[in-house]
Design an enzyme around this catalytic site. Structure first.
Site, mmCIF file in Angstrom:
data_model
loop_
_atom_site.group_PDB
_atom_site.id
_atom_site.type_symbol
_atom_site.label_atom_id
_atom_site.label_comp_id
_atom_site.label_asym_id
_atom_site.label_seq_id
_atom_site.Cartn_x
_atom_site.Cartn_y
_atom_site.Cartn_z
ATOM 1 N N ASP A 1 1.497 2.737 -0.393
ATOM 2 C CA ASP A 1 1.605 2.237 0.967
ATOM 3 C C ASP A 1 0.880 0.892 0.982
ATOM 4 O O ASP A 1 0.119 0.566 0.064
ATOM 5 C CB ASP A 1 1.004 3.237 1.968
ATOM 6 C CG ASP A 1 1.531 2.985 3.373
ATOM 7 O OD1 ASP A 1 1.485 3.913 4.195
ATOM 8 O OD2 ASP A 1 2.002 1.860 3.643
HETATM 9 C C1 GLC Z 1 2.699 0.724 6.780
HETATM 10 C C2 GLC Z 1 3.265 2.119 6.812
HETATM 11 C C3 GLC Z 1 4.438 2.316 5.903
HETATM 12 C C4 GLC Z 1 5.219 1.030 5.838
HETATM 13 C C5 GLC Z 1 4.356 0.012 5.126
HETATM 14 C C6 GLC Z 1 5.009 -1.364 5.098
HETATM 15 O O1 GLC Z 1 1.323 0.729 6.909
HETATM 16 O O2 GLC Z 1 2.343 3.199 6.612
HETATM 17 O O3 GLC Z 1 5.227 3.388 6.435
HETATM 18 O O4 GLC Z 1 6.440 1.222 5.133
HETATM 19 O O5 GLC Z 1 3.064 -0.097 5.703
HETATM 20 O O6 GLC Z 1 5.132 -1.853 6.388
#
Ligand code: GLC
Length: 734
Positions: free
Chosen positions: A264
């Site tokens: 993430d």
């Molecule tokens: C965010 C989310 C994830 C997302 C990523 C990119 O914090 O937790 O679901 O795809 O970052 O935006």
């Protein structure tokens, strides 16, 4: 002469073939992917392999320019393609060609209980990603609804691992038909937003395997997912983006996952663990918007310079690097260098229609006293619409799933359209919720500012009720903080903003009060008796207003079923202590500790087993027609049941199969969903629905032996149309 020409042509062909450059295997689209991977890997330097493993911008990672291997581009999110953002920032880049189709949020898709619609959904959102030249779609999310308060329940597929698993598989397949990787998230036991980057989910193995892993396992082993996103939290005190047990032992070991594990954004936290524990692509570390952005930030990623140093001094081994790099190359040869080119489509009529159809099919008719729905408004009649959610644009906000669209039809517009020339449709605000109008510089253009106080707003609504044939209250939650939004959890189960007082006031004005709750997660309904009809609406996307009104007017016969329980009160649920939720601090532990003490007793598994009454049950949903279930036959592991449309209009029913366990040495839920089939029938028509019950369907996970166990004995075969509406029962023996 003719002979001479033929000879000349043959000679030319021979010469041209002989001199044609032979295509390197990795570039040869006719070659099997694994040969292309091996060939490409053999040509890469250590530095080039490492460069594949980490971001070069907010949403992209490097390819190999020297060899013509392209960059990898990721995009949010699970229900639409996020507007282009700046190279190294969350704010949108201001492009003018990136207004997408906003499909319904995934709790709505789950509520359709329709595998075919999920395939269509995945196919179309994959087309939009491909058209926007994106290689990885950061979605779908399949985290289980453990608490109704989780801010991101709207992005997920409910409280039951079987439903989530059955619905995620076609979605993944549909996306990947387009040469776009589905990146299933957030792996794993990521069931809240409170302190999401600093809480350890401490879960016993039985609970992990029975509740929190199955949907991810289905996505990988049945859906063939090409990517998995590690979550921000910790599992048993190791960060999930480089959690050895979850990534190496279970995902890649037990399930044989051959895709990439993507962090993430900012989820990677440690050099040594990132190098060693199953992380393949690192994004979001050290970039603007998450934390500091030191100079040369992309080389400071855990899988960048620190990793190179470890490879050079022997603290990290080349075999692991080659495994990581091979997985990224496999991703590239599955997507932007796929053997067959894909082109996608973007904001086309079919996508808009699908968004509308899915949103309508997920809409749940919870109550319909006296058949007040579908709307029956006399010519020249009057409809009073009350509530902020009748007008508020909902595709903007909510965190990373925030979208920019060319348009978004809201319920009021759709009602005015549907009743143009037939009835007067007037609107009153009723309450003030969230007047925010933009997110990441995506602007709704709506000015929802309001000067009246709560009492005046209610008085105005009551006054407007005069002469109304129907009052339709459209409220619920929205995508702002402490509502349905990433980064925060809700602070109550009840509707916020004083909506209950509005509903109660309106109930005094009519005997045709329809309440539409628009939310992505369960909302308490202590006002249930005030309303003759209650509809669970969702964040339906671009066509949300049309979809809701299709159901309210009867253009579409509702067939949605709840993917989660709606409790009477939050405290009726299984999370009783702070250590269960949202977690506690413990001496000597740097991160909050959260214990899943409730075990497998989540959602209806809790309420049914403990015999706790609920407002509306998992799997519940009404229709404008009626159905009967009959002729249950259980022969060995074969189960069949007849479903008939006993009403006066075509409709769809979801026949649900639950298994009640035989007695055994562990406490098991009273029933567990192990099959469902959505059947569309004309009036009078019937169909026999068939299920086959496997040993897996009977099993619980025995942690000591690390095996699934189907204890010998008699199991209940329960057939119904909701977890609290079991119509027929049989038994089978193991
Ligand atoms: C965010 C989310 C994830 C997302 C990523 C990119 O914090 O937790 O679901 O795809 O970052 O935006």
């Amino acid at each position: 002469m003719r002979k001479i020409l033929i000879c000349a042509a043959i000679a030319f062909a021979a010469v041209s073939c002989g001199t044609r450059q032979s295509v390197p295997v990795y570039l040869d689209r006719t070659k099997p992917i694994e040969e292309r991977v091996a060939d490409a890997l053999s040509r890469l330097s250590t530095e080039e392999k490492v460069a594949l493993l980490h971001a070069q911008s907010k949403f992209s990672s490097a390819g190999v320019p020297r060899l013509g291997i392209p960059e990898v581009w990721c995009t949010d999110g699970p229900h639409g393609i996020r507007p282009e953002v700046l190279w190294d920032d969350w704010d949108q880049a201001g492009w003018t060609n990136d207004s997408c189709t906003a499909f319904p949020a995934l709790s709505c898709l789950a509520a359709t209980w329709d595998r075919d619609l999920s395939l269509l959904y995945g196919r179309y959102i994959g087309e939009e990603a491909r058209y926007r030249k994106k290689d990885v779609l950061l979605g779908p999310g399949v985290n289980i609804c453990r608490t109704p308060l989780n801010g991101r329940n709207f992005e997920y597929m409910g409280e039951d691992p079987f439903l989530a698993g059955e619905m995620v598989v076609p979605y993944v397949r549909g996306v990947q038909e387009n040469g776009v990787a589905a990146c299933v998230k957030h792996y794993a036991v990521n069931n809240q937003e409170v302190r999401r980057t600093g809480t350890s989910s401490n879960v016993d193995d039985r609970t992990l395997y029975e509740i929190y892993l199955p949907a991810f396992k289905a996505a990988v082993t049945k859906g063939g997912a090409w990517a998995i996103m590690g979550s921000y939290n910790l599992y048993n005190n190791q960060f999930n983006c480089h959690n050895h047990r979850l990534l190496d032992e279970i995902l890649k070991g037990e399930w044989g996952f051959d895709g990439v594990v993507i962090s993430d954004w900012g989820g990677a936290r440690d050099d040594d663990e990132a190098a060693a524990n199953g992380l393949d692509m690192e994004y979001g570390t050290w970039t603007n918007g998450l934390s500091g952005a030191p100079s040369d930030s992309y080389n400071s990623y855990h899988l960048a310079r620190p990793y190179l140093e470890r490879l050079r001094d022997g603290r990290a081994d080349m075999a692991t690097l080659d495994d990581k790099a091979s997985r990224v190359l496999r991703l590239i040869f599955r997507t932007n260098m796929a053997s067959e080119p894909h082109y996608g489509r973007f904001t086309c009529p079919e996508h808009y229609q699908a968004a509308r159809d899915i949103a309508a099919a997920g809409t749940v008719l919870l109550k319909n006293e006296g058949g007040v729905l579908p709307l029956d408004v006399p010519q020249g009649g009057k409809i009073l619409v009350v509530g902020e959610n009748a007008v508020k644009k909902m595709v903007v906000g909510g965190g990373s799933s925030n979208l920019k669209t060319r348009y978004e039809i809201n319920p009021l517009e759709a009602l005015q359209e549907a009743f143009a020339g037939k009835a007067e449709v007037v609107w009153e605000r009723g309450y003030v919720g969230d007047i925010g109008r933009s997110y990441n510089r995506v602007d709704t253009g709506q000015d929802l500012s309001e000067s009246r106080d709560a009492q005046t707003l209610i008085a105005d609504a009551v006054a407007a009720a005069e002469g109304a044939d129907y009052i339709i209250f459209i409220g619920g939650l929205n995508k702002s903080n402490n509502q349905d939004s990433e980064g925060t959890d809700r602070i109550q189960l009840d509707m916020p903003y004083g909506q209950q007082a509005v509903i109660e006031a309106l109930a005094q004005c009519t005997d045709k009060l329809v309440v539409v709750n628009i939310s992505g997660s369960p909302v308490a309904m202590p006002w249930e008796a005030c309303a003759q009809a209650i509809v669970q609406g969702w964040y339906g996307g671009t066509e949300s207003g049309h979809a809701l009104v299709d159901v309210l007017t009867g253009a579409v016969n509702p067939s949605g079923k709840l993917p989660f329980t709606i409790p009477l009160r939050l405290e009726d649920g299984p999370l009783k202590t702070e250590r269960q939720y949202p977690g506690v601090q413990e001496d000597g532990k740097p991160y909050y500790q959260e214990y899943y003490d409730e075990g497998v007793f989540v959602g209806y598994r809790w309420y049914d087993t403990k015999e706790i009454p609920v407002q509306f049950a998992f799997g519940h949903g009404l229709s404008y027609t009626t159905f009967s279930l009959s002729d249950l036959k259980v022969s060995g592991r074969k189960v069949s049941v007849r479903v008939q449309n006993t009403g006066s209009r075509e409709g769809a029913e979801v026949v649900q199969l639950y298994i009640a366990p035989a007695s055994c040495e562990v406490e098991r839920p009273a029933k567990e969903l192990k099959g469902f089939e959505k059947v569309t029938l004309k009036p009078g028509e019937s169909k026999v629905v068939r299920f086959t019950v496997s040993d897996d369907d009977l099993s619980y996970f025995d942690a000591p032996s690390h095996k699934w166990v189907a204890a010998p004995g008699e199991y209940g075969v329960l057939i119904g149309t909701a977890s609290d509406n079991i119509v027929l029962q049989g038994t089978l023996r193991k």
